[in-house]
Design an enzyme around this catalytic site. Sequence first.
Site, mmCIF file in Angstrom:
data_model
loop_
_atom_site.group_PDB
_atom_site.id
_atom_site.type_symbol
_atom_site.label_atom_id
_atom_site.label_comp_id
_atom_site.label_asym_id
_atom_site.label_seq_id
_atom_site.Cartn_x
_atom_site.Cartn_y
_atom_site.Cartn_z
ATOM 1 N N LEU A 104 10.028 5.249 5.051
ATOM 2 C CA LEU A 104 10.125 5.680 6.668
ATOM 3 C C LEU A 104 9.921 4.635 7.505
ATOM 4 C CD1 LEU A 104 9.124 9.123 6.455
ATOM 5 C CD2 LEU A 104 11.156 8.486 6.441
ATOM 6 N N GLY A 122 4.364 7.171 -2.943
ATOM 7 C CA GLY A 122 3.248 7.009 -2.181
ATOM 8 C C GLY A 122 3.559 6.874 -0.715
ATOM 9 N N GLY A 123 2.484 7.498 0.104
ATOM 10 C CA GLY A 123 2.671 7.298 1.652
ATOM 11 C C GLY A 123 4.110 7.918 1.892
ATOM 12 N N ASP A 124 4.926 6.776 2.446
ATOM 13 C CA ASP A 124 6.023 7.234 3.322
ATOM 14 C C ASP A 124 7.033 6.492 2.597
ATOM 15 O OD1 ASP A 124 5.351 4.826 4.170
ATOM 16 O OD2 ASP A 124 6.234 4.672 5.931
ATOM 17 N N GLU A 125 6.857 6.107 0.999
ATOM 18 C CA GLU A 125 7.879 5.830 0.165
ATOM 19 C C GLU A 125 8.523 6.642 -0.832
ATOM 20 O OE1 GLU A 125 7.243 1.579 -1.407
ATOM 21 O OE2 GLU A 125 5.278 1.766 -0.843
#
Length: 332
Positions: A195, A235-238
């Site tokens: 993102l 993970g996170g925005d991945e």
Amino acid sequence: MTRVPTEILLALCPMHAVLDPGGRIRQAGPTLRKLCRGGLDGARFLDVCEVYRPRRVESMAQLLSTGGRKLHLRLRGGLRTPLKGIMVPDGQGGAVVNLSFGISVMDAVRDYALTNTDFAPTDLAVEMLYLVEAKSAALDASRSLNTRLQGAMVAAEERAFTDTLTGLRNRRALDAVLDRVTRSGEPFSLMHLDLDFFKQINDSLGHAAGDQVLRQVARVMLEVTRKDDTVARIGGDEFVLLFPGLTRHERLAEMAGRLISRVEDPIPVDAEECRVSLSIGITVSDGGKASPEEILLQSDAALYASKRAGRAQFRFYESTAEEPSAGRIAEE
């Protein structure tokens, strides 16, 4: 032979029949009457029961000749229930025949709705029935427990492979699927997505807003992809999307374009409108010997090429014969 009082026979032998010298039933136990639904008084015993072992019996004289030997019989009417029996002459031309179900007792209990009162008090069949019922109950309980355990294992495995925030697959699930498809040799493609501008939302509106954005992006990915595709948040925005059997660049480019367009739609969060975009790196495998780690490195390289190109874009990774280890990034 001294005649046994009727009440004793009825109490001790609920499946007996007292025969007169003509072979007709003069008296019958309550359970035998239940099997034959009454109507036994005066009936020929051999019209009610067929004696087929040790030899076929067709007359009272032949029946008397079998005295003291185990008989194999079956009822002539209805369910033709198999029976075991023994005949004892009464010394006056008649006889007493006592019957039992033998190994057919379970079927008889079911077919005639018998209860423990239909058996002699000392009949071991009653105890056997209790044991069978106890065993059946134990097996049912065991099956129920196994079903619950299997359900719990499936649920635990599902939780272990699911991203709790978005409901997508997680990194562990992706690793398992990627390992399987690379081992199988089937062609597939993989998109690595990140993102753009997500950090600004977390910093300005807080992590709750960021979580809402991630959930909306996950919904978009599920709507754009196919049923058998793997959609994972790693993970996170991945995110990573794996497409089994899909290798056409045109189709992948169309899908990447749709994802970017849909994710760029404003996402309302409370009174704010959040805006993010997608950068996408794509690699295609023809089922060769590339390892899962190499596939991920290729998609990651393509992703960062998209980032460098200005974001909200996608790039393909393509290896070259001249530089097989480095490869090159192809424009969309």
